[in-house]
Design an enzyme around this catalytic site. Structure first.
Site, PDB file in Angstrom:
ATOM      1  N   ARG A  66       0.836  -1.209   0.000  1.00 16.41           N
ATOM      2  CA  ARG A  66       0.000   0.000   0.000  1.00 16.41           C
ATOM      3  C   ARG A  66       0.868   1.255   0.000  1.00 16.41           C
ATOM      4  NH1 ARG A  66      -3.056   2.983   4.148  1.00 16.41           N
ATOM      5  NH2 ARG A  66      -4.920   3.867   3.172  1.00 16.41           N
ATOM      6  N   HIS A  70       0.733   4.280  -2.726  1.00 15.66           N
ATOM      7  CA  HIS A  70       0.492   5.665  -2.327  1.00 15.66           C
ATOM      8  C   HIS A  70       1.666   6.568  -2.690  1.00 15.66           C
ATOM      9  CE1 HIS A  70      -3.149   5.416   0.562  1.00 15.66           C
ATOM     10  NE2 HIS A  70      -3.206   4.444  -0.341  1.00 15.66           N
ATOM     11  N   ASN A 120      -3.227   8.793   4.199  1.00 14.82           N
ATOM     12  CA  ASN A 120      -2.030   8.182   4.787  1.00 14.82           C
ATOM     13  C   ASN A 120      -1.967   8.247   6.307  1.00 14.82           C
ATOM     14  OD1 ASN A 120      -1.134   7.793   2.137  1.00 14.82           O
ATOM     15  ND2 ASN A 120       0.049   9.684   2.115  1.00 14.82           N
ATOM     16  N   HIS A 219      -6.201  -5.688  -2.544  1.00 13.66           N
ATOM     17  CA  HIS A 219      -7.072  -5.775  -1.368  1.00 13.66           C
ATOM     18  C   HIS A 219      -7.412  -7.213  -0.998  1.00 13.66           C
ATOM     19  CE1 HIS A 219      -8.705  -1.369  -1.371  1.00 13.66           C
ATOM     20  NE2 HIS A 219      -7.403  -1.452  -1.131  1.00 13.66           N
TER      21      HIS A 219
END
Length: 344
Positions: A66, A70, A120, A219
């Site tokens: 992740r 990001h 975040n 996911h």
């Protein structure tokens, strides 16, 4: 005459700044063998450190993946240019940051970084794992490997250690010398995004709808906070009733916002195609998850992935490499950071 002199000076200053920025970087050519001679033990160091981290906490594989996503998805306008001369913004196109380790930077007096951005803050985790890897890499080959490349390798290894595919990671990225909380807030898709928004936001990064659907399969591992799926499990109708009832137990109507729940309860820490099987069963945890299978353009692809894990793996790898190729635009100042949390 005075007006002409000021105009000439203005243009000269603009040209000077452009010349400095243009010399800040060279075009980055990525290759899996980029460090084969300068840091031959790199892959082994990263893999070993990630194995330790995942063995200690399996969730860490999802967390690092992740973090990489990001990092790559944030685009920065050339605000540092505009602060010198607003005129230059019209001469120099906005800089694209991409996979440059900007998410790893702590705040400084000159910029507020990405760690505190909405997508975040208290959500992206694993910074200490990257710090550990960087320390080990520096001991083996000082001032050679970028934090951005370490993050790309760590994301790949986290996926593979949890049962997912592996792939050759193109290397040679450089680290950003700045970061922007504002750009992190606007560039990252949110948990309530519609399918149209997701397709547009990924398309803005030159990623197709198929890339988006494959990357969403990340996911299949990891967790989401209650605050991000509360509305779905309490108010939405395109959701399996039993599934919704189960998720409400760990997510009250108010409070406990940061309590987490696995995206995939059955195989929470196994990288497989269960995510898509869950979507077909209307068991997507986030609104944005279920949007991929809700009578829209991605339904057929979701069904295919739900039945064909090998095809999902192949498309996921292709999309990860494609996303990993998002590079800072020419002229963006970059470096190889010695400490991933701060510029040199």
């Amino acid at each position: 005459m005075a007006a002409i002199t000021r105009s000439t000076a203005f243009l000269a200053l603009a040209a000077a700044v452009l010349a400095v920025l243009a010399g800040g970087t060279t075009a980055q050519q990525l290759s899996p063998t980029f460090y084969s001679t300068t840091c031959p033990k790199l892959s082994t160091i990263v893999r070993s450190a990630m194995a330790v981290a995942v063995r200690k906490e399996k969730r860490m594989g999802a967390s690092i993946l992740r973090m990489f996503f990001h990092d790559c998805f944030v685009n920065l306008a050339s605000s540092y240019v505009c602060s010198v001369l607003t005129f230059i913004y019209h001469v120099l196109p906005p800089g694209r940051q991409g996979c440059d380790g900007s998410i790893l930077l702590d705040d400084t007096p000159s910029f507020t970084g990405e760690k505190g951005a909405g997508p975040n803050f208290m959500s992206v985790r694993g910074y200490e794992v990257i710090d550990t890897i960087k320390t080990q890499v520096e001991a083996s080959c000082n001032a050679t490997v970028s934090c951005a490349d370490i993050l790309a390798l760590a994301a790949r290894d986290g996926v593979n250690l949890l049962g997912g595919p592996t792939w050759s990671v193109p290397l040679g990225r450089k680290d950003s010398r700045t970061a922007s909380q504002g750009d992190a807030n606007t560039n990252l898709p949110g948990p309530g995004s519609s399918l149209a928004t997701l397709i547009t936001m990924f398309g803005n990064k030159n990623l197709t709808a198929r890339d988006m659907t494959a990357l969403s399969g990340a996911h299949t591992i990891g967790r989401a906070q209650c605050q991000f799926f509360r509305s779905r499990v309490y108010t939405e109708r395109n959701i399996n009733a039993t599934f919704a009832k189960q998720r409400r137990r760990g997510c009250p109507k108010s409070g406990n916002d940061t309590l987490v729940s696995p995206f995939d309860v059955q195989t929470a820490d196994v990288f497989d195609n269960a995510y898509y099987q869950n979507l077909v069963a209307q068991e997507g945890l986030l609104h944005s998850d279920q949007e991929l299978f809700n009578g829209g353009s991605q339904d057929a692809l979701v069904k295919m992935y739900s039945n064909n894990g090998a095809q999902f793996f192949a498309d996921f790898v292709a999309a990860m490499v494609k996303m990993g190729n998002l590079m800072p635009s020419s002229g963006t100042p970059t470096e190889v950071r010695l400490n991933c949390r701060k510029v040199n």
